[in-house]
Design a protein around this motif. Structure first.
Motif, short mmCIF file in Angstrom:
data_model
loop_
_atom_site.label_atom_id
_atom_site.label_comp_id
_atom_site.label_asym_id
_atom_site.label_seq_id
_atom_site.Cartn_x
_atom_site.Cartn_y
_atom_site.Cartn_z
N THR A 132 0.94 -1.11 0.05
CA THR A 132 -0.09 -0.01 -0.04
C THR A 132 0.90 1.11 0.00
N VAL A 186 1.61 5.13 0.25
CA VAL A 186 0.79 6.35 0.51
C VAL A 186 1.71 7.40 0.09
N THR A 229 -2.44 2.36 -4.18
CA THR A 229 -2.15 3.81 -3.92
C THR A 229 -3.08 4.40 -3.08
N LEU A 230 -2.80 5.34 -2.18
CA LEU A 230 -3.51 6.06 -1.48
C LEU A 230 -3.01 7.44 -1.36
N PHE A 272 -5.39 3.34 7.30
CA PHE A 272 -4.25 1.98 7.09
C PHE A 272 -4.63 0.76 7.75
#
Length: 294
Positions: free
Chosen positions: A76, A78, A99-100, A110
């Motif tokens: 993940t 960020v 993606t964030l 999260f």
């Protein structure tokens, strides 16, 4: 409902207006950045095929995310920069990277993908936080999000000493049509960074300037926070710190380090009240410290 965009800060504005679109170029190009990412991960022992969820805080254009994904992890990634995350989408295309675009301290988001076997916050991301209070929050948040046996990998760049005004003007990269410089101004708790880019548009030189603050960090401060985070809420529980081993860092100098020393810290939650901090950097001592119950 779509996530709200991250709150604008001097750092996010600096990236949006100047640095994000030029970052990979400044660091020597994509191949060099990927090589540096592999070197860093190899240096802290993340060399083998792995598995599990990884949280990359301040992922940028995805250099570390791509390497970790190629080694079997689900990442993940960020970041607050839309420009960098668009580049990351190309760099990590076809790999298990999500993606964030949210704040680096958004624990609730999260937690949906937790627990993580690895959380990393490398490059200069940690120094981009607004205060030591936020650094404390990030480390404590990570301790809650890590799986048993997981690790938190931190890195920050620092000058070994304050530079004179003349030496505080640093050339980052220069090509025929683009020159980039960095000017540093030192204060007790932070360094003000002014990036200056001169670009030739075919008729004239255009200059773009932007300034942002960086926190001045120390491994001692990170260790103190980690020690507290590793303790239980039981007031009778105390921790002590034992230095276990020393070795020379095998991290070669590269464009990724820019013009300063790089230090790396790894905090490993192998048991509920135990963590390991590994610190060191380019041509410096690598120190393995274990926090154990008193």
């Amino acid at each position: 409902m779509a996530d709200a965009p991250p709150t604008a800060t001097p750092v996010t504005t600096h990236y949006d207006e100047l640095l994000a679109s030029r970052y990979t170029w400044m660091m020597g190009g994509l191949d060099g950045c990927l090589s540096s990412a592999r070197t860093l991960l190899d240096a802290v022992g993340l060399t083998d095929e792995g598995s599990g969820a990884v949280l990359d805080l301040g992922a940028g254009a995805g250099y570390h995310a791509r390497v970790l994904a190629s080694r079997g992890f689900n990442v993940t990634a960020v970041d607050t920069s839309e420009t960098l995350l668009k580049e990351l989408a190309d760099v990590c295309a076809g790999t298990p990277v999500k993606t964030l675009q949210i704040d680096l301290l958004d624990e609730a988001k999260f937690a949906e993908a937790a627990p993580f076997v690895l959380i990393l916050c490398v490059g200069d991301t940690l120094t981009h936080l607004s205060s030591m209070k936020d650094v404390d929050k990030l480390i404590r948040m990570s301790a809650r999000l890590l799986a048993p046996g997981g690790a938190l990998l931190l890195q920050f760049r620092e000058q070994p000493k304050e530079l004179s005004p003349q030496d505080s003007v640093i050339k980052m990269r220069a090509e025929r049509d683009r020159i980039m410089q960095c000017v540093l101004h030192f204060e007790p708790d932070r360094v003000w960074v002014t990036d200056v880019v001169h670009e030739w548009n075919g008729q004239a030189w255009l200059t773009t300037k932007s300034t942002y603050p960086k926190l001045r960090l120390s491994t001692d401060a990170l260790l103190e926070i980690a020690t507290t985070a590793a303790s239980t809420s039981d007031s009778t529980t105390r921790s002590r710190v034992n230095a276990c081993s020393y070795s020379r860092a095998a991290i070669p100098s590269s464009a990724y380090v820019r013009a300063s020393l790089a230090r790396t810290a790894i905090i490993s939650a192998r048991r509920p009240h135990e963590c390991v901090l590994l610190s060191g950097g380019v041509l410096s001592i690598l120190c393995r410290i274990q926090i154990v119950l008193a």
